[in-house]
Design a protein around this motif. Structure first.
Motif, PDB file in Angstrom:
ATOM      1  N   ASN A  74       0.832  -1.213   0.000  1.00 29.44           N
ATOM      2  CA  ASN A  74       0.000   0.000   0.000  1.00 29.44           C
ATOM      3  C   ASN A  74       0.862   1.257   0.000  1.00 29.44           C
ATOM      4  O   ASN A  74       0.558   2.227  -0.697  1.00 29.44           O
ATOM      5  CB  ASN A  74      -0.951  -0.001   1.196  1.00 29.44           C
ATOM      6  N   LEU A  75       1.944   1.247   0.777  1.00 34.39           N
ATOM      7  CA  LEU A  75       2.853   2.397   0.796  1.00 34.39           C
ATOM      8  C   LEU A  75       3.510   2.603  -0.566  1.00 34.39           C
ATOM      9  O   LEU A  75       3.660   3.736  -1.024  1.00 34.39           O
ATOM     10  CB  LEU A  75       3.921   2.203   1.881  1.00 34.39           C
ATOM     11  N   LEU A  76       3.883   1.511  -1.215  1.00 32.93           N
ATOM     12  CA  LEU A  76       4.471   1.604  -2.550  1.00 32.93           C
ATOM     13  C   LEU A  76       3.450   2.167  -3.543  1.00 32.93           C
ATOM     14  O   LEU A  76       3.778   3.035  -4.356  1.00 32.93           O
ATOM     15  CB  LEU A  76       4.958   0.224  -2.998  1.00 32.93           C
ATOM     16  N   ARG A  77       2.219   1.696  -3.452  1.00 34.25           N
ATOM     17  CA  ARG A  77       1.150   2.177  -4.327  1.00 34.25           C
ATOM     18  C   ARG A  77       0.910   3.675  -4.112  1.00 34.25           C
ATOM     19  O   ARG A  77       0.586   4.396  -5.055  1.00 34.25           O
ATOM     20  CB  ARG A  77      -0.142   1.397  -4.035  1.00 34.25           C
ATOM     21  N   GLN A  78       1.080   4.141  -2.871  1.00 36.03           N
ATOM     22  CA  GLN A  78       0.904   5.564  -2.553  1.00 36.03           C
ATOM     23  C   GLN A  78       2.135   6.393  -2.924  1.00 36.03           C
ATOM     24  O   GLN A  78       2.185   7.590  -2.648  1.00 36.03           O
ATOM     25  CB  GLN A  78       0.631   5.727  -1.055  1.00 36.03           C
ATOM     26  N   LYS A  79       3.165   5.725  -3.475  1.00 35.94           N
ATOM     27  CA  LYS A  79       4.397   6.387  -3.904  1.00 35.94           C
ATOM     28  C   LYS A  79       5.154   7.030  -2.735  1.00 35.94           C
ATOM     29  O   LYS A  79       5.747   8.112  -2.876  1.00 35.94           O
ATOM     30  CB  LYS A  79       4.122   7.402  -5.009  1.00 35.94           C
ATOM     31  N   MET A  80       5.135   6.334  -1.590  1.00 31.52           N
ATOM     32  CA  MET A  80       5.899   6.801  -0.431  1.00 31.52           C
ATOM     33  C   MET A  80       7.388   6.534  -0.601  1.00 31.52           C
ATOM     34  O   MET A  80       8.207   7.048   0.151  1.00 31.52           O
ATOM     35  CB  MET A  80       5.377   6.136   0.846  1.00 31.52           C
ATOM     36  N   ALA A  81       7.736   5.710  -1.585  1.00 34.03           N
ATOM     37  CA  ALA A  81       9.128   5.433  -1.955  1.00 34.03           C
ATOM     38  C   ALA A  81       9.119   4.829  -3.354  1.00 34.03           C
ATOM     39  O   ALA A  81       8.078   4.363  -3.833  1.00 34.03           O
ATOM     40  CB  ALA A  81       9.771   4.465  -0.963  1.00 34.03           C
TER      41      ALA A  81
ATOM     42  N   CYS B 173       7.731  -4.128 -10.965  1.00 37.10           N
ATOM     43  CA  CYS B 173       8.951  -3.399 -11.319  1.00 37.10           C
ATOM     44  C   CYS B 173       9.682  -2.824 -10.119  1.00 37.10           C
ATOM     45  O   CYS B 173      10.875  -2.549 -10.169  1.00 37.10           O
ATOM     46  CB  CYS B 173       8.608  -2.238 -12.252  1.00 37.10           C
ATOM     47  N   CYS B 174       8.965  -2.606  -9.062  1.00 37.02           N
ATOM     48  CA  CYS B 174       9.505  -1.812  -7.962  1.00 37.02           C
ATOM     49  C   CYS B 174       9.763  -2.617  -6.698  1.00 37.02           C
ATOM     50  O   CYS B 174       9.979  -2.035  -5.627  1.00 37.02           O
ATOM     51  CB  CYS B 174       8.541  -0.674  -7.643  1.00 37.02           C
ATOM     52  N   ILE B 175       9.724  -3.938  -6.775  1.00 31.71           N
ATOM     53  CA  ILE B 175       9.885  -4.788  -5.599  1.00 31.71           C
ATOM     54  C   ILE B 175      11.151  -5.620  -5.740  1.00 31.71           C
ATOM     55  O   ILE B 175      11.416  -6.215  -6.782  1.00 31.71           O
ATOM     56  CB  ILE B 175       8.674  -5.723  -5.420  1.00 31.71           C
ATOM     57  N   VAL B 176      11.939  -5.635  -4.675  1.00 33.40           N
ATOM     58  CA  VAL B 176      13.157  -6.437  -4.615  1.00 33.40           C
ATOM     59  C   VAL B 176      13.022  -7.357  -3.410  1.00 33.40           C
ATOM     60  O   VAL B 176      12.584  -6.937  -2.333  1.00 33.40           O
ATOM     61  CB  VAL B 176      14.406  -5.548  -4.476  1.00 33.40           C
ATOM     62  N   LEU B 177      13.403  -8.624  -3.585  1.00 27.03           N
ATOM     63  CA  LEU B 177      13.328  -9.603  -2.505  1.00 27.03           C
ATOM     64  C   LEU B 177      14.719  -9.947  -2.002  1.00 27.03           C
ATOM     65  O   LEU B 177      15.644 -10.153  -2.786  1.00 27.03           O
ATOM     66  CB  LEU B 177      12.642 -10.883  -2.987  1.00 27.03           C
ATOM     67  N   GLY B 178      14.836 -10.027  -0.688  1.00 21.51           N
ATOM     68  CA  GLY B 178      16.068 -10.493  -0.056  1.00 21.51           C
ATOM     69  C   GLY B 178      15.845 -11.893   0.481  1.00 21.51           C
ATOM     70  O   GLY B 178      14.861 -12.137   1.180  1.00 21.51           O
TER      71      GLY B 178
END
Length: 193
Positions: free
Chosen positions: A53-60, A90-95
């Motif tokens: 949700n934070l990513l969708r809101q463009k918080m980062a 496109c905007c998610i990285v997994l560790g």
């Protein structure tokens, strides 16, 4: 001669425990400041949902999920959280290397350095936040970290002492927090000239 030590240690632990329980966050203090990255620590669906949700809101611009099981990729993670991969993939990285909170901090610090990022919003459960912040500040002393707690339904923060499961969870987290602080102090002593 030293019979007073165990009762003093027990009293100190108990006083600290009540402070720790009272300090568990019950709200997100800063919900509006953007950061370079959002970091989610695995361990509950509320955490990933909040991060997405934070990513969708463009918080980062990027979301880093630390401590993901090996073999799970972004598409699988989004499918498990009932999200459309094309929206956020496109905007998610997994560790995949961390298996505990200290490991989350080390894994995230390496990723932050590689990306050149200087700030992050840390998403984890409210009862886990203080220990997570201690580990993250230790691993990344120069990075601005904004806590973004989530509030699992199973954790009864109000009147926690009436709920044995919650009381045990908070006591365990507090003890792990003390162990982390002791480990950080010992590492600083080793590094001192």
């Amino acid at each position: 001669m030293f019979r007073w030590i165990p009762p003093v240690l027990a009293a100190g632990w108990l006083a600290g425990f009540f402070w720790y329980a009272a300090d568990v966050p019950d709200l997100v203090a800063d919900a509006t400041t953007p950061t370079d990255a959002i970091v989610v620590l695995t361990g509950g669906s509320e955490r990933l949902d909040a991060g997405l949700n934070l990513l969708r809101q463009k918080m980062a611009g990027k979301l880093f999920v630390s401590g993901v099981y090996r073999g799970i990729d972004v598409n699988e993670l989004l499918r498990l959280s009932r999200q459309k991969p094309e929206e956020l993939e496109c905007c998610i990285v997994l560790g995949h290397t961390a298996d505990n909170t200290a490991g989350n901090a080390i894994e995230t610090a390496a990723w932050m350095r590689a990306e050149g990022y200087r700030s992050l919003r840390l998403v984890t459960a409210n009862y886990h936040m203080r220990r997570s912040l201690a580990e993250f500040h230790h691993a990344m002393p120069d990075v601005k970290i904004i806590p973004h707690p989530v509030f699992p339904d199973k954790v009864k923060h109000e009147q926690w002492w009436l709920w044995p499961g919650t009381a045990h969870l908070i006591a365990t987290e507090y003890t792990k927090y003390l162990a982390a602080q002791l480990r950080h102090w010992a590492e600083l002593q080793e590094d001192a000239p």
